[in-house]
Design a protein around this motif. Structure first.
Motif, PDB file in Angstrom:
ATOM      1  N   SER A  26       0.830  -1.202   0.000  1.00  0.00           N
ATOM      2  CA  SER A  26       0.000   0.000   0.000  1.00  0.00           C
ATOM      3  C   SER A  26       0.863   1.251   0.000  1.00  0.00           C
ATOM      4  CB  SER A  26      -0.924   0.021   1.220  1.00  0.00           C
ATOM      5  OG  SER A  26      -1.773  -1.087   1.197  1.00  0.00           O
ATOM      6  N   LEU A  29       2.295   1.689  -3.524  1.00  0.00           N
ATOM      7  CA  LEU A  29       1.336   2.177  -4.516  1.00  0.00           C
ATOM      8  C   LEU A  29       0.751   3.543  -4.154  1.00  0.00           C
ATOM      9  CD1 LEU A  29      -0.747  -1.062  -5.262  1.00  0.00           C
ATOM     10  CD2 LEU A  29       0.764   0.116  -6.856  1.00  0.00           C
ATOM     11  N   PHE A  71      -9.201   1.587  -7.831  1.00  0.00           N
ATOM     12  CA  PHE A  71      -7.926   2.040  -8.400  1.00  0.00           C
ATOM     13  C   PHE A  71      -8.137   3.088  -9.505  1.00  0.00           C
ATOM     14  CE2 PHE A  71      -5.994  -1.688  -6.270  1.00  0.00           C
ATOM     15  CZ  PHE A  71      -5.002  -0.988  -5.598  1.00  0.00           C
ATOM     16  N   ASP A  85       4.638   8.263  -4.638  1.00  0.00           N
ATOM     17  CA  ASP A  85       4.388   6.826  -4.774  1.00  0.00           C
ATOM     18  C   ASP A  85       4.521   6.326  -6.208  1.00  0.00           C
ATOM     19  OD1 ASP A  85       1.735   7.273  -6.066  1.00  0.00           O
ATOM     20  OD2 ASP A  85       1.432   8.297  -4.161  1.00  0.00           O
ATOM     21  N   ILE A  87       2.301   4.884  -8.277  1.00  0.00           N
ATOM     22  CA  ILE A  87       1.269   5.274  -9.250  1.00  0.00           C
ATOM     23  C   ILE A  87       1.583   6.674  -9.790  1.00  0.00           C
ATOM     24  CG2 ILE A  87      -1.188   5.827  -9.571  1.00  0.00           C
ATOM     25  CD1 ILE A  87      -1.905   3.537  -7.747  1.00  0.00           C
ATOM     26  N   ALA A 114      -1.641  -1.583 -11.346  1.00  0.00           N
ATOM     27  CA  ALA A 114      -1.960  -1.356  -9.923  1.00  0.00           C
ATOM     28  C   ALA A 114      -2.660  -2.590  -9.340  1.00  0.00           C
ATOM     29  CB  ALA A 114      -2.848  -0.124  -9.772  1.00  0.00           C
ATOM     30  N   VAL A 117      -0.092  -5.524  -8.960  1.00  0.00           N
ATOM     31  CA  VAL A 117       0.827  -5.360  -7.825  1.00  0.00           C
ATOM     32  C   VAL A 117       0.068  -5.518  -6.499  1.00  0.00           C
ATOM     33  CG1 VAL A 117       2.338  -3.717  -6.626  1.00  0.00           C
ATOM     34  CG2 VAL A 117       2.505  -3.987  -9.100  1.00  0.00           C
ATOM     35  N   ALA A 118      -1.156  -4.974  -6.435  1.00  0.00           N
ATOM     36  CA  ALA A 118      -1.939  -5.108  -5.191  1.00  0.00           C
ATOM     37  C   ALA A 118      -2.228  -6.588  -4.924  1.00  0.00           C
ATOM     38  CB  ALA A 118      -3.241  -4.320  -5.288  1.00  0.00           C
TER      39      ALA A 118
END
Ligand code: HEM
Length: 279
Positions: A26, A29, A71, A85, A87, A114, A117-118
């Motif tokens: 978290s 991102l 997202f 970050d 993003i 996103a 990766v999450a």
């Protein structure tokens, strides 16, 4: 962690293994603190499947849609107010396209990355930690070595990855005819690679069903291989090593209540949903 130590028992997955990867991914991102638990829970639900049925249940479909919506909004927020970050960095980045020109990433590419990766960052490390705590308790000599010498922890983590990989299968499409072991996989075939089975291949590993943190692992297939090799492989190893270093420093000895452990039923991730332990 002080509060946890005082308790004398916990669910290792819920109280420890799920928390660390969520916080790390978290912050990477740029997911705000207050949204982190919900993001992780939605990823959990989106991967859950009913036994015997490969079709995502309605709750999983809903969680996928909610993750995508979340997202989309987060990317918009970063577009308006960029921070430090990943993003924000990806929004600013330019890549070379097929004609040699420069272009920004599309919304679809940003969203896909996103989500990947999450999902990839949260689920797999949680499963690795949950599996490793059980494996370490089943192998008291290895456990004692790691407690006495934390420099041995990365070897324990590496062997846990091989022994019980968090991701069992990888999909591929054959781009050309490939001959392996006297059998031709025709161009265009969809292929399911059973990487977890390959991690126990007796042609590669002596006595493969033995947990042995001294063994050589020439290719760690638990993290993939080739161009799609896990992007987070070093982060995952580091997270797991630090997690056990911190844990063993405070809780060197523990017992796993194996009868009450529960496993997840998820697509392409295997491991524990719950590992009750006491110390
Ligand atoms: C123990 C933890 C992890 C395991 C077991 C794992 C496993 C894997 C495997 C097997 C692949 C290859 C998939 C394929 O060949 O089709 C992969 C790819 C990937 N992983 Fe991980 N992973 C872990 C942690 C992470 C973390 C922490 C991140 C986030 C930074 C991450 C991000 C990715 C991404 C983005 C890919 C796709 C790479 C590509 O297609 O080029 N993974 N992972």
């Amino acid at each position: 962690m002080g509060e946890l130590v005082e308790r004398g028992s916990c669910d290792f997955v819920k109280d420890y293994a799920a928390v660390l990867p969520m916080e790390i991914i978290s912050s990477l991102l740029g997911v705000p603190d207050e949204d982190r638990v919900a993001v992780r829970e939605r990823v959990d639900i989106s991967l859950t499947r009913e036994p015997g049925n490969p079709v995502p249940p309605p709750a999983a479909m809903q969680a996928m849609a909610d993750t995508s919506r979340y997202f989309t909004d987060l990317i918009e927020e970063k577009r308006r107010r960029p921070k430090e970050d990943l993003i924000s960095q990806l929004l600013a980045a330019e890549i070379e396209d097929d004609d040699g020109g420069k272009r920004k990433l599309t919304q679809q590419e940003l969203l896909g990355f996103a989500g990947l990766v999450a999902g990839g960052g949260n689920e797999t490390v949680t499963k690795l930690l949950g599996s490793a705590i059980v494996l370490f308790s089943r192998n008291p000599e290895a456990h004692a070595e790691m407690v006495n010498d934390p420099f041995r922890i990365p070897d324990g983590v590496e062997e846990a990855l091989r022994y019980w990989p968090p991701s069992h299968i990888q999909g591929r499409s054959a781009t050309r005819d490939v001959e392996l072991h006297g059998c031709v996989i025709p161009k265009g075939s969809r292929v399911l690679l059973l990487t977890a089975a390959a991690c126990r291949d007796e042609r590669e590993f002596e006595d493969p069903d033995r947990f042995d943190m001294d063994r050589e692992i020439p290719i760690q297939l638990a993290l993939g291989h080739g161009v799609h090799k896990c992007l987070g492989s070093y982060l995952a190893r580091l997270e797991a090593s630090v997690a056990f270093e911190e844990f063993f420093e405070r809780i060197p000895n523990y017992e796993v209540d194996e009868e009450n452990c529960k496993r997840v039923h998820m697509t392409n991730v295997a491991g524990y949903a719950s590992v009750p332990i006491r110390w």
